[in-house]
Design a protein around this motif. Structure first.
Motif, PDB file in Angstrom:
ATOM      1  N   GLN A 246      51.325  45.165  35.181  1.00 49.69           N
ATOM      2  CA  GLN A 246      49.863  45.638  35.425  1.00 49.69           C
ATOM      3  C   GLN A 246      49.040  45.122  36.526  1.00 49.69           C
ATOM      4  O   GLN A 246      49.335  43.739  36.675  1.00 49.69           O
ATOM      5  CB  GLN A 246      48.886  45.693  34.277  1.00 49.69           C
ATOM      6  CG  GLN A 246      49.341  46.413  33.029  1.00 49.69           C
ATOM      7  CD  GLN A 246      50.215  45.738  32.070  1.00 49.69           C
ATOM      8  OE1 GLN A 246      50.260  44.507  32.017  1.00 49.69           O
ATOM      9  NE2 GLN A 246      51.234  46.428  31.560  1.00 49.69           N
TER      10      GLN A 246
ATOM     11  N   LYS B 110      45.880  43.489  38.206  1.00 42.66           N
ATOM     12  CA  LYS B 110      45.014  42.752  37.669  1.00 42.66           C
ATOM     13  C   LYS B 110      43.859  42.293  38.867  1.00 42.66           C
ATOM     14  O   LYS B 110      44.263  42.270  40.038  1.00 42.66           O
ATOM     15  CB  LYS B 110      45.199  41.191  37.254  1.00 42.66           C
ATOM     16  CG  LYS B 110      46.276  41.271  35.835  1.00 42.66           C
ATOM     17  CD  LYS B 110      45.783  42.193  34.767  1.00 42.66           C
ATOM     18  CE  LYS B 110      46.511  42.100  33.606  1.00 42.66           C
ATOM     19  NZ  LYS B 110      45.812  42.586  32.366  1.00 42.66           N
ATOM     20  N   GLU B 111      42.712  42.567  38.592  1.00 47.66           N
ATOM     21  CA  GLU B 111      41.457  41.903  39.176  1.00 47.66           C
ATOM     22  C   GLU B 111      40.522  41.325  38.565  1.00 47.66           C
ATOM     23  O   GLU B 111      40.504  41.446  37.128  1.00 47.66           O
ATOM     24  CB  GLU B 111      40.861  43.034  40.059  1.00 47.66           C
ATOM     25  CG  GLU B 111      41.772  43.762  40.922  1.00 47.66           C
ATOM     26  CD  GLU B 111      40.865  45.050  41.601  1.00 47.66           C
ATOM     27  OE1 GLU B 111      40.265  44.778  42.598  1.00 47.66           O
ATOM     28  OE2 GLU B 111      41.278  46.312  41.111  1.00 47.66           O
ATOM     29  N   TYR B 112      39.682  40.454  39.123  1.00 43.57           N
ATOM     30  CA  TYR B 112      38.749  39.782  38.221  1.00 43.57           C
ATOM     31  C   TYR B 112      37.639  40.647  37.883  1.00 43.57           C
ATOM     32  O   TYR B 112      37.124  41.470  38.822  1.00 43.57           O
ATOM     33  CB  TYR B 112      38.103  38.480  39.100  1.00 43.57           C
ATOM     34  CG  TYR B 112      38.790  37.310  39.141  1.00 43.57           C
ATOM     35  CD1 TYR B 112      39.089  36.613  38.143  1.00 43.57           C
ATOM     36  CD2 TYR B 112      39.255  36.980  40.277  1.00 43.57           C
ATOM     37  CE1 TYR B 112      39.946  35.418  38.044  1.00 43.57           C
ATOM     38  CE2 TYR B 112      40.422  35.899  40.423  1.00 43.57           C
ATOM     39  CZ  TYR B 112      40.505  35.162  39.276  1.00 43.57           C
ATOM     40  OH  TYR B 112      41.164  34.041  39.012  1.00 43.57           O
TER      41      TYR B 112
ATOM     42  N   LYS C  54      43.665  40.957  44.473  1.00 44.16           N
ATOM     43  CA  LYS C  54      44.439  41.574  43.430  1.00 44.16           C
ATOM     44  C   LYS C  54      45.718  41.101  43.217  1.00 44.16           C
ATOM     45  O   LYS C  54      46.400  40.518  43.995  1.00 44.16           O
ATOM     46  CB  LYS C  54      44.533  43.284  43.921  1.00 44.16           C
ATOM     47  CG  LYS C  54      43.426  43.602  44.084  1.00 44.16           C
ATOM     48  CD  LYS C  54      43.636  45.342  44.586  1.00 44.16           C
ATOM     49  CE  LYS C  54      42.269  46.073  44.867  1.00 44.16           C
ATOM     50  NZ  LYS C  54      42.356  47.322  45.314  1.00 44.16           N
TER      51      LYS C  54
ATOM     52  N   ILE D 216      50.389  40.838  36.873  1.00 38.74           N
ATOM     53  CA  ILE D 216      50.922  40.071  35.668  1.00 38.74           C
ATOM     54  C   ILE D 216      52.160  41.014  35.134  1.00 38.74           C
ATOM     55  O   ILE D 216      51.695  42.171  34.655  1.00 38.74           O
ATOM     56  CB  ILE D 216      49.851  39.839  34.977  1.00 38.74           C
ATOM     57  CG1 ILE D 216      48.548  38.891  35.182  1.00 38.74           C
ATOM     58  CG2 ILE D 216      50.361  39.056  33.417  1.00 38.74           C
ATOM     59  CD1 ILE D 216      48.960  37.513  35.723  1.00 38.74           C
TER      60      ILE D 216
ATOM     61  N   ARG E  12      52.648  35.613  37.422  1.00 37.68           N
ATOM     62  CA  ARG E  12      51.564  35.850  38.202  1.00 37.68           C
ATOM     63  C   ARG E  12      52.225  36.383  39.339  1.00 37.68           C
ATOM     64  O   ARG E  12      52.836  35.521  40.251  1.00 37.68           O
ATOM     65  CB  ARG E  12      50.402  35.018  38.474  1.00 37.68           C
ATOM     66  CG  ARG E  12      49.348  35.301  39.223  1.00 37.68           C
ATOM     67  CD  ARG E  12      48.274  34.363  39.250  1.00 37.68           C
ATOM     68  NE  ARG E  12      47.239  34.708  40.479  1.00 37.68           N
ATOM     69  CZ  ARG E  12      45.867  34.926  40.070  1.00 37.68           C
ATOM     70  NH1 ARG E  12      45.647  34.895  38.911  1.00 37.68           N
ATOM     71  NH2 ARG E  12      45.005  35.011  40.924  1.00 37.68           N
TER      72      ARG E  12
ATOM     73  N   ALA F 136      42.501  47.998  38.835  1.00 34.11           N
ATOM     74  CA  ALA F 136      43.003  46.917  37.744  1.00 34.11           C
ATOM     75  C   ALA F 136      43.589  47.851  36.619  1.00 34.11           C
ATOM     76  O   ALA F 136      42.884  48.727  36.136  1.00 34.11           O
ATOM     77  CB  ALA F 136      41.781  45.945  37.519  1.00 34.11           C
ATOM     78  N   GLY F 137      44.587  47.243  35.943  1.00 34.82           N
ATOM     79  CA  GLY F 137      44.957  48.150  34.653  1.00 34.82           C
ATOM     80  C   GLY F 137      46.245  49.092  35.097  1.00 34.82           C
ATOM     81  O   GLY F 137      46.612  49.533  34.036  1.00 34.82           O
TER      82      GLY F 137
END
Length: 353
Positions: free
Chosen positions: A51, A53-55, A258, A261, A327, A342-343
């Protein structure tokens, strides 16, 4: 009749040949696909358990109060420092005025104590001078007493004259003791006032800290965006009470980049190394290819980081292939990453090391 039969036979023969041709083309296509898949399988490690990912940072209230204004909408883009929520500050402003008044009172009390110390020190200086004069007077009276005593023994003076001199000596001694007591009292008052000054200064520092805390609460009443990014869902209403430490919303941080994972099976990890190039296919954009680089491999399986890691010593062991999070840093060069969210599910393929 015979011509019709012959025509049907020709049609059947053509159909059979067409079927053979189609079957042959399908077989060739399957062979090509099989060879290509086998080559890809032999040279790449793949997974679809991956997927974007972002913070995603929480927006937390650092003080309590009622919401006065909400300055963002669902999924709105905001910049660092933009106002998101404003809390009512009426009570804090009243507390601020009270704290300022208390600080002014404490500072005035300190000035009074410092004045008392100066007065006590001045009195002590005067009393110290008086002690010197009293000691000189006593010395004079002592000498006069010794002369009159000798004269009295020689019967050169009367008894009354000797007693007068003796009385003046006693008065001089009493005066000296009185001046010393006054000096000690002045010193004690000065010491007491100095101690009270230390207490008053500590009280002033306490009032300053109270003032600073209230000022911080006033500053915290304006909640700002911690970074550039997109806001999440707005679940607040004006007039709603929020507590200190309560999460008000979330922001998807756009300043820290970005990444992907990807969860590879433990049997695939042996062929992965940091720095390897990665081919990325995003399900939402099947016609576009993205590139990345392995940034790091997890030091443990994903299950070991769970709230309740499995305990294989309990007797309920069932062997399950574990997965290691990897990562992957997305390359920014010549790639439009703004469309990635994200996702999002992606598929990754990594050339074997």
């Amino acid at each position: 009749m015979s011509n019709t039969i012959k025509n049907y036979q020709k049609i059947d023969l053509i159909a059979v040949k067409s079927t053979y041709v189609v079957a042959l083309l399908i077989l060739i296509g399957l062979l090509i696909w099989g060879v290509s898949s086998a080559f890809h399988f032999m040279n790449y490690e793949e997974t679809n358990d991956a997927q974007i990912k972002e913070y995603i940072n929480p927006i937390v209230s650092r003080t309590g109060g009622y919401i006065e204004k909400i300055a963002f909408e669902d999924h709105q883009y905001v910049q660092q420092g933009d106002t998101l929520v404003v809390l009512e500050t009426n009570e804090s402003e009243v507390s601020l005025q009270e704290a300022k008044a208390a600080l002014a009172e404490a500072e005035a009390q300190l000035m009074v104590l410092e004045s008392n110390v100066n007065t006590a020190n001045s009195n002590a200086t005067v009393n110290q001078a008086q002690i010197g004069a009293a000691e000189a007077k006593l010395w004079q009276q002592q000498k006069e007493y010794e002369r009159y005593k000798k004269l009295h023994e020689a019967e050169a003076v009367t008894q009354q004259q000797f007693e007068d001199v003796k009385t003046r000596l006693g008065v001089a001694k009493s005066n000296l003791e009185a001046v010393k007591n006054t000096f000690n009292t002045s010193q004690n008052r000065s010491n007491d006032a100095s101690t009270q000054i230390a207490v008053a200064k500590a009280h002033i520092e306490k009032q300053k800290s109270v003032l600073d805390r209230i000022q911080l609460e006033l500053n915290y009443a304006v909640i700002l965006a911690p970074s550039d990014g997109y806001m999440g869902e707005k679940r607040l209403q004006a007039g709603q009470f929020v507590q200190k430490g309560q999460t008000l919303s979330f922001i998807v941080d756009q300043t820290q980049g970005k990444w992907v994972i990807a969860n590879f099976e433990e049997t695939q990890i042996a062929n992965l190394r940091e720095g390897q190039p990665v081919n990325i296919q995003v399900d939402a954009f099947p016609d576009e290819a993205f590139e990345g680089v392995i940034e790091s491999l997890s030091p443990a399986t994903g299950s070991q980081f769970s709230l309740m890691p499995p305990d294989n010593a309990t007797g309920n062991f069932v062997k399950i292939t574990q997965r290691f999070p990897v990562r992957i840093r997305l390359k920014k060069e010549q790639q439009d990453l703004s469309k990635l969210r994200a996702g999002m599910n992606v598929e990754v393929a990594i050339p074997k090391a």
